[in-house]
Design an enzyme around this catalytic site. Structure first.
Site, PDB file in Angstrom:
ATOM      1  N   HIS A  15       0.844  -1.193   0.000  1.00 20.05           N
ATOM      2  CA  HIS A  15       0.000   0.000   0.000  1.00 20.05           C
ATOM      3  C   HIS A  15       0.879   1.242   0.000  1.00 20.05           C
ATOM      4  CE1 HIS A  15      -0.271   0.752   4.664  1.00 20.05           C
ATOM      5  NE2 HIS A  15       0.913   0.341   4.314  1.00 20.05           N
ATOM      6  N   CYS A  34       5.935   5.498   4.545  1.00 21.97           N
ATOM      7  CA  CYS A  34       4.681   4.886   4.088  1.00 21.97           C
ATOM      8  C   CYS A  34       4.083   5.610   2.882  1.00 21.97           C
ATOM      9  CB  CYS A  34       3.662   4.851   5.227  1.00 21.97           C
ATOM     10  SG  CYS A  34       4.171   3.784   6.579  1.00 21.97           S
ATOM     11  N   HIS A  40       4.908   0.056  -0.593  1.00 24.61           N
ATOM     12  CA  HIS A  40       5.672  -0.777   0.328  1.00 24.61           C
ATOM     13  C   HIS A  40       4.705  -1.819   0.877  1.00 24.61           C
ATOM     14  CE1 HIS A  40       3.708   1.898   3.183  1.00 24.61           C
ATOM     15  NE2 HIS A  40       3.958   0.998   4.123  1.00 24.61           N
ATOM     16  N   HIS A  42       3.475  -5.039   3.835  1.00 20.61           N
ATOM     17  CA  HIS A  42       3.435  -5.526   5.213  1.00 20.61           C
ATOM     18  C   HIS A  42       3.022  -6.988   5.216  1.00 20.61           C
ATOM     19  CE1 HIS A  42       3.887  -1.637   7.191  1.00 20.61           C
ATOM     20  NE2 HIS A  42       3.063  -1.141   6.275  1.00 20.61           N
ATOM     21  N   ASP A  80      -4.794 -10.622  -0.008  1.00 20.18           N
ATOM     22  CA  ASP A  80      -3.488 -11.270   0.063  1.00 20.18           C
ATOM     23  C   ASP A  80      -2.738 -11.116  -1.251  1.00 20.18           C
ATOM     24  OD1 ASP A  80      -1.409 -12.719   1.273  1.00 20.18           O
ATOM     25  OD2 ASP A  80      -2.162 -14.603   0.450  1.00 20.18           O
ATOM     26  N   HIS A  81      -1.495 -10.670  -1.152  1.00 16.81           N
ATOM     27  CA  HIS A  81      -0.614 -10.444  -2.302  1.00 16.81           C
ATOM     28  C   HIS A  81      -1.221  -9.470  -3.301  1.00 16.81           C
ATOM     29  CE1 HIS A  81       1.456 -13.857  -0.549  1.00 16.81           C
ATOM     30  NE2 HIS A  81       2.528 -13.394  -1.167  1.00 16.81           N
ATOM     31  N   GLU A 125       0.009  -4.597  11.820  1.00 20.63           N
ATOM     32  CA  GLU A 125       0.764  -4.180  10.641  1.00 20.63           C
ATOM     33  C   GLU A 125       2.229  -4.590  10.788  1.00 20.63           C
ATOM     34  OE1 GLU A 125      -0.064  -0.421   8.067  1.00 20.63           O
ATOM     35  OE2 GLU A 125       1.364   0.129   9.644  1.00 20.63           O
TER      36      GLU A 125
END
Length: 135
Positions: A15, A34, A40, A42, A80-81, A125
């Site tokens: 994100h 961020c 980037h 998490h 996810d991903h 996070e």
């Protein structure tokens, strides 16, 4: 008697925190790393808690296999991903902060659960940074 059952899942997502109404400098001051224009990621850990009465026939508050399947369908399969800013409708215009992600996850799960169950979402996070939303 009220009992809480919990299910923890894991997903990875990228994100960028950015407010389009602000200048690039202001975004950088507020969001720092961020705000990377190239995004980037998490490794999120998600805990979903359901609180309610124990069913006398099953002995369950809620079947944890059903909860796992629900989280997979409503959260993991969607996020996810993924790049949350680019790949999801929810975060195209909503800044994907941990706070907002937790609220959106709660909103995705709530309609699928009995009204008598209290729902809480905890989203990690990082190991040290997490948010909770109780609806």
């Amino acid at each position: 008697m009220q009992v809480t059952v919990c299910r923890t899942e894991h997903f990875n997502a990228a994100h960028r925190l950015y407010n389009p109404a602000w200048s690039d400098d202001h975004n950088q001051r507020v969001f720092g790393k961020c705000n990377n224009p190239n995004y980037h990621g998490h490794n999120y850990n998600l805990t979903v808690r359901l609180t309610g009465a124990i069913d006398h026939e099953t002995g369950y508050v809620y079947d944890l296999k059903r909860l796992s399947d629900l989280i997979k369908h409503e959260v993991l399969d969607r996020y996810d991903h993924r790049n949350l800013n680019l790949d999801t409708e929810e975060f195209r215009t909503l800044n994907p902060t941990a706070e907002n992600i937790a609220v959106v996850i709660w909103q995705r799960l709530r309609p699928h659960l009995d009204a008598g169950l209290s729902l809480s979402v905890t989203l990690y996070e990082t190991d040290r940074n997490f948010v909770e939303y109780h609806g």
